[in-house]
Design a protein around this motif. Sequence first.
Motif, short mmCIF file in Angstrom:
data_model
loop_
_atom_site.label_atom_id
_atom_site.label_comp_id
_atom_site.label_asym_id
_atom_site.label_seq_id
_atom_site.Cartn_x
_atom_site.Cartn_y
_atom_site.Cartn_z
N ALA A 84 0.81 -1.30 0.12
CA ALA A 84 0.12 -0.06 0.03
C ALA A 84 0.76 1.18 -0.19
O ALA A 84 0.41 2.46 -0.05
CB ALA A 84 -0.99 -0.03 1.31
N GLY A 85 2.19 1.20 0.11
CA GLY A 85 2.96 2.20 0.01
C GLY A 85 2.88 2.97 1.33
O GLY A 85 3.27 4.10 1.60
N ARG A 86 2.79 2.38 2.59
CA ARG A 86 2.81 2.98 3.99
C ARG A 86 3.86 2.36 4.50
O ARG A 86 3.56 1.56 5.59
CB ARG A 86 1.64 2.56 4.47
N PRO A 87 5.16 2.76 4.40
CA PRO A 87 6.31 2.22 5.14
C PRO A 87 6.44 2.42 6.54
O PRO A 87 6.91 1.70 7.42
CB PRO A 87 7.43 2.94 4.52
N LEU A 88 6.04 3.50 7.02
CA LEU A 88 5.94 3.83 8.53
C LEU A 88 4.90 2.80 9.31
O LEU A 88 5.33 2.36 10.35
CB LEU A 88 5.52 5.30 8.89
N PHE A 89 3.69 2.55 8.39
CA PHE A 89 2.90 1.59 9.30
C PHE A 89 3.35 0.03 9.18
O PHE A 89 3.39 -0.71 10.21
CB PHE A 89 1.60 1.74 8.74
N ALA A 90 3.98 0.04 7.91
CA ALA A 90 4.71 -1.35 7.97
C ALA A 90 5.51 -1.47 9.02
O ALA A 90 5.90 -2.57 9.39
CB ALA A 90 5.24 -1.47 6.44
N THR A 91 6.45 -0.64 9.23
CA THR A 91 7.67 -0.59 10.26
C THR A 91 6.98 -1.03 11.72
O THR A 91 7.46 -2.05 12.42
CB THR A 91 8.50 0.55 10.31
N GLY A 92 5.96 -0.20 12.00
CA GLY A 92 5.31 -0.41 13.19
C GLY A 92 4.57 -2.01 13.28
O GLY A 92 4.90 -2.91 14.34
N ILE A 93 3.98 -2.26 12.27
CA ILE A 93 3.38 -3.76 12.28
C ILE A 93 4.43 -4.68 12.30
O ILE A 93 4.53 -5.80 13.02
CB ILE A 93 2.47 -3.84 11.19
N GLY A 94 5.46 -4.53 11.41
CA GLY A 94 6.82 -5.49 11.39
C GLY A 94 7.37 -5.80 12.70
O GLY A 94 8.01 -6.42 13.32
N LEU A 95 7.39 -4.42 13.58
CA LEU A 95 7.77 -4.73 15.22
C LEU A 95 7.09 -5.35 15.84
O LEU A 95 7.56 -6.18 16.58
CB LEU A 95 7.98 -3.19 15.72
N ILE A 96 5.76 -5.38 15.71
CA ILE A 96 4.81 -6.34 16.35
C ILE A 96 5.08 -7.65 15.86
O ILE A 96 5.00 -8.66 16.82
CB ILE A 96 3.19 -5.87 16.25
N ALA A 97 5.11 -7.99 14.81
CA ALA A 97 5.51 -9.21 14.23
C ALA A 97 6.75 -9.75 14.94
O ALA A 97 6.82 -10.93 15.15
CB ALA A 97 5.50 -9.32 12.76
N ALA A 98 7.78 -8.97 14.81
CA ALA A 98 9.17 -9.19 15.54
C ALA A 98 9.13 -9.57 16.89
O ALA A 98 9.75 -10.75 17.38
CB ALA A 98 10.12 -8.17 14.91
N LEU A 99 8.35 -8.97 17.59
CA LEU A 99 8.03 -9.03 19.09
C LEU A 99 7.33 -10.34 19.33
O LEU A 99 7.88 -11.06 20.08
CB LEU A 99 7.12 -8.12 19.46
N ALA A 100 6.34 -10.58 18.42
CA ALA A 100 5.69 -12.02 18.60
C ALA A 100 6.67 -13.12 18.14
O ALA A 100 6.70 -14.05 18.87
CB ALA A 100 4.44 -12.09 17.70
#
Length: 141
Positions: free
Chosen positions: A67-83
């Motif tokens: 979707a071209g939303r790298p800031l949100f992708a980073t935030g959600i990626g951090l949640i995935a990495a945390l999990a």
Amino acid sequence: MKPDAVAVAALVILLFPMGYFLLASPAFLLVKLDIPPVTQLLRGMFNIQFRMMAVTGVLATVAFLVAGRPLFATGIGLIAALAIRGRGWFMQRMDEELSARDAGDTGAVRRLRQLHWSGMLCNAMLVAALVTSIPYVAIST
């Protein structure tokens, strides 16, 4: 389907397992954690929660990148990495406390309850963060 709509859908899908955990985990506050079947059920619920967050988090990260939303992708990626990273640590701690409880350590039940509370609190904070971000994600759709 527009890429932004896919990002909003991914966020909603990510919220489903988190919402389920938010509603289901407090039920374990009503039972004693010195009962082995109860703690095995609690352990299983945490295990699947971490797995679901990892899978849906990775998929949502990809959706936000598309979707071209790298800031949100980073935030959600951090949640995935945390999990992904947190699952091993959390499950090891839970297994250690279960073994200690079974060996007669009376403080293990208290430490299991603390793990339970910390897991619920982390999930609640993530749910709050994601829910408050929905208007910002939906702004450009």
